[in-house]
Scaffold this motif. Structure first.
Motif, PDB file in Angstrom:
ATOM      1  N   ALA A 180       0.830  -1.204   0.000  1.00 58.91           N
ATOM      2  CA  ALA A 180       0.000   0.000   0.000  1.00 58.91           C
ATOM      3  C   ALA A 180       0.862   1.251   0.000  1.00 58.91           C
ATOM      4  CB  ALA A 180      -0.927  -0.009   1.218  1.00 58.91           C
ATOM      5  N   ALA A 181       1.958   1.224   0.760  1.00 56.03           N
ATOM      6  CA  ALA A 181       2.827   2.397   0.827  1.00 56.03           C
ATOM      7  C   ALA A 181       3.489   2.659  -0.525  1.00 56.03           C
ATOM      8  CB  ALA A 181       3.884   2.193   1.902  1.00 56.03           C
ATOM      9  N   ASP A 184       0.596   3.927  -3.044  1.00 53.45           N
ATOM     10  CA  ASP A 184       0.043   5.256  -2.814  1.00 53.45           C
ATOM     11  C   ASP A 184       1.097   6.345  -2.786  1.00 53.45           C
ATOM     12  OD1 ASP A 184      -2.381   4.075  -2.657  1.00 53.45           O
ATOM     13  OD2 ASP A 184      -2.564   4.186  -0.473  1.00 53.45           O
ATOM     14  N   VAL A 191      -1.578   6.017   4.625  1.00 54.30           N
ATOM     15  CA  VAL A 191      -1.451   4.593   4.298  1.00 54.30           C
ATOM     16  C   VAL A 191      -2.289   3.771   5.271  1.00 54.30           C
ATOM     17  CG1 VAL A 191       0.133   2.630   4.256  1.00 54.30           C
ATOM     18  CG2 VAL A 191       0.816   4.792   3.218  1.00 54.30           C
TER      19      VAL A 191
END
Length: 777
Positions: A180-181, A184, A191
């Motif tokens: 996710a980090a 995004d 996050v």
């Protein structure tokens, strides 16, 4: 068409002459350097996650300011002076105004988006449901040699593995967080927010091949508020131990531990620390018996764990099925290992010499001044005020107790031990809205609804829900407390509460010898049956308890039960004879405090049974003993002597009776430790005041009887309640308070719905009196 000659050229020349272009280029160069420096300092100094974004946002906002200042002012040999105005006309003016407007909006948007975490279209995250029990652990920043770069992911994995949800929040799988980090490219809070986590952990590793320092921070989502911080230092090869220290600090602080105690906590074994934190978490959430088990586990692993020993003693205040386990004495043996803050708390809880109730109150008031952020200090002050009613009683008692507990709740709005007491006060005052508000917190504590708790009905604005089928799943504490709900919360229990009580009796017997002692099971059943007007059943339970060697047949309690409940009359007579035979002729210098209390019980028996009896011999013996007994036990002995002297004086129509009762009330307001606190003692004092012709003071004396203290539980939590309620109703009517009389009679009748035949005549008298009062209102 505009008539401006070559406006673009002239305006560009004006920009160059005013050095606006040069200022813009220099500003951008300096801003780039500052952004790089901020990013580096954020890693090295472990500054908050948003630091570098804040610097960037400020620089973006400062760019138009710099441009405007460069246009409006010129630097000359004579200093800074205002530049000559440049007249804009026609199409050029309109174009510049539109451009400036667009620029301001764009710059502001970039700045705000950057500060918010690197994205401006976070609408897809706004609606995400955040779970406060879920935490995202991000890779740690590493400022160390390249060979140690693995520590960033290493500490993330180690901390996530330790955050399994048993203590504190549960960690999201590290792989999910990393993905996710990367996808995004947002800040840590965003996050975590995108993953639905209500908590986020960030950290940094700084050092070299021989020594590293690890720092971590637990923050809330979406606000980013810092909840706890931690740090540890050591050899890079000891990352598992460093991770244990960091997670211990984070969890300790996030569960309400105090920063000065964290060093002690992280120096004990991880297993003992884990058990201790589980205990703190369970007590905070009202799982009292589970908390005791965890504290015992912590002490079994590390018998020198002083904080766990203190917590064990504190927890026993709420876990009626467990003793204090000698927790304070264990902590006292290792008090030198405690930080000053915890030593002061231990000293407040475990005095070197006995204290009066007034001294206890002063001690905890001082503790709240010294440690205003310590919820236990406020809790114990509130406990003193709610239970030690000899000092403050009546309306002032309720207000004083509620004020303290509300102050404690401000520190932790979900601290169930405080909510328990506030609910009791709300029932006592008839504050239904407060009761519903508190019950909602209780049944939804820790964000998880407790679907089977009796409070769920209160949370919906109704009465308690007492379902016998839920009792087998209750812990030991729940079983001990279950039959007491109708006595404590009479006005909000359903009328058909008897199946619940009988089921609680059966469950307690079934568990006797496991997590509930036989003494507790039978003692509870005995006292509750008496309170419900079932003396025959109570007497049968008493005989069973005597056969099991749980209680003694002959003792002071036997005399009190016979006087106030009408049971065990023959045993009481035999007890009085035994006391007289044993202590007759014993010199005053050989009497003990226990002897004096037995002498008082025997004398009260005679006063209650014989309306003409009076004697001055026994109080003289007790006063002689009091003269050589240290404070504060001497005050308890003086109270015994005064009680007997006052009764003799009232019957002899001696004017000194008023002085004796005044002095007795002064002592009761001090609350010395001893039998003066027992319900039976104050019931006898109220009887003397009635004989003296003072029903108002007699009612006030009954209001001094303490409620729900552990000491009272050992004597029987429901000791003589039915007698006290009836007497309060009768006295309220006498002093001109029919409303209270009606309430007390209604409560008494509700609890006597299954009264035995021997009690039914009394029930009919109460019904008639209640009908008379209701008809006259």
């Amino acid at each position: 068409m505009s008539s401006d000659p070559q406006p673009g050229v002239s305006f560009w020349q004006e920009l160059k002459e005013r050095r606006v272009v040069r200022v813009a280029l220099v500003y951008l160069a300096v801003a780039w350097a500052l952004v790089q420096g901020a990013e580096t300092l954020t890693r090295v100094l472990d500054l908050p996650e948003f630091t570098d974004r804040l610097v960037f946002a400020l620089l973006v906002l400062g760019f138009p300011v710099a441009i405007v200042l460069a246009w409006a002012f010129q630097v000359t040999p004579d200093g800074v002076r205002r530049a000559e105005p440049f007249v804009l006309t026609g199409r050029l003016r309109r174009s510049l105004l539109v451009g400036l407007g667009v620029g301001v909006v764009a710059v502001s948007g970039v700045a705000l988006t950057t500060f918010a975490g690197g994205r401006s279209d976070g609408g897809d995250l706004v609606g995400t449901s955040l779970d406060a029990h879920l935490v995202a652990v991000l890779p740690f920043r590493v400022n160390a040699p390249e060979a140690l770069s693995y520590l960033g992911a290493g500490f993330m994995d180690l901390l996530a593995a330790r955050l399994d949800g048993e203590v504190g929040p549960r960690a999201i799988d590290p792989g999910v967080v990393v993905a996710a980090a990367r996808h995004d490219g947002a800040g840590a809070v965003l996050v975590a927010r995108g993953l639905g986590a209500g908590r986020v952990v960030t950290g940094a590793v700084v050092g070299d091949r021989s020594w590293i320092t690890v720092t971590a921070e637990l923050a809330s989502v979406p606000g980013g508020e810092r909840l706890a911080g931690a740090s540890a230092a050591g050899d890079p090869d000891s990352i598992a131990q460093l991770a244990d220290q960091v997670i211990g600090q984070l969890l300790s602080l996030s569960t309400g531990e105090y920063p000065t105690s964290v060093a002690l906590l992280t120096s004990t074994s991880p297993e003992a620390l884990r058990a201790y934190l589980l205990g703190r978490q369970d007590r905070r959430l009202g799982r009292y018996y589970d908390a005791i088990l965890h504290y015992d586990r912590a002490l079994a692993i590390d018998s020198t764990f002083a904080l766990a020993a203190i917590a064990r003693a504190d927890g026993s205040q709420n876990a009626l099925a467990a003793g204090d386990g000698g927790g304070l004495q264990i902590a006292a043996r290792y008090r030198d290992r405690l930080p000053p803050r915890d030593r002061q708390y231990l000293d407040a809880r475990l005095p070197e010499t006995p204290r009066t109730g007034a001294e206890w109150r002063a001690t905890f008031e001082q503790l709240t001044r010294d440690q205003p952020d310590r919820i236990e200090a406020w809790y114990w002050l509130g406990e003193h005020r709610i239970h030690e009613r000899g000092i403050v009683h009546g309306p002032a008692w309720v207000a004083a107790a509620r004020t303290v507990f509300e102050r404690a709740l401000a520190l932790d709005p979900e601290y169930i031990p405080v909510i328990d007491d506030l609910m009791f006060l709300a029932v006592h005052e008839g504050r239904r809205e407060d009761l519903q508000r508190l019950a909602r917190i209780y049944v939804n504590r820790d964000g998880r609804e407790v679907a089977t708790h009796p409070y769920r009905g209160l949370a919906e604005g109704g009465d308690m829900v007492l379902e016998p089928s839920t009792l087998p799943d209750a812990d030991a504490n729940g079983i001990v407390v279950a039959p007491l709900w109708p006595l404590a919360f009479t006005s909000v229990v359903p009328a058909d509460f008897l199946p619940w009580i009988e089921a609680a009796f059966r469950e307690a017997r079934r568990r006797a010898g496991t997590d509930i002692t036989l003494r507790t099971a039978l003692g509870n059943e005995y006292r509750v049956n008496l309170a419900l007007g079932r003396p025959a059943r109570a007497a049968a339970v008493r005989e069973e308890a005597i056969r099991a060697s749980v209680i003694e047949r002959h003792g002071v309690m036997t005399i009190e039960d016979a006087l106030w409940e009408g049971v065990a009359l023959e045993d009481a007579e035999a007890t009085v004879r035994r006391i007289d035979e044993r202590l007759r002729g014993v010199p005053e210098t050989s009497l003990s405090v226990a002897d004096a209390r037995e002498l008082t019980a025997a004398e009260l028996w005679r006063y209650h049974r014989d309306a003409l009896y009076q004697s001055a011999a026994t109080p003289r013996r007790i006063r002689a003993l009091a003269a050589r007994t240290p404070h504060p036990a001497n005050l308890d002995l003086e109270a015994h002597a005064l009680l007997l002297e006052a009764w003799a004086q009232v019957r002899d129509r001696d004017a000194r009776a008023a002085e004796s009762m005044d002095r007795l009330e002064q002592i009761l307001e001090i609350e010395p430790p001893g039998d003066n606190r027992r319900p039976a003692f104050k019931l006898s004092a109220a009887t003397i005041l009635e004989e003296q012709g003072d029903p108002s003071r007699a009612l006030d004396m009954l209001d001094r009887i303490s409620l729900w203290t552990p000491q009272q539980y050992r004597w029987g939590l429901a000791s003589f309640e039915r007698v006290r309620w009836l007497r309060m109703a009768q006295l309220s009517a006498q002093v001109g308070d029919p409303s209270r009389a009606v309430r007390e009679y209604q409560r008494w009748l509700k609890l006597h719905a299954d009264a035995e035949p021997s009690v039914l005549p009394e029930v009919e008298v109460v019904r008639a009196e209640l009908a008379r009062l209701e008809g006259s209102r």
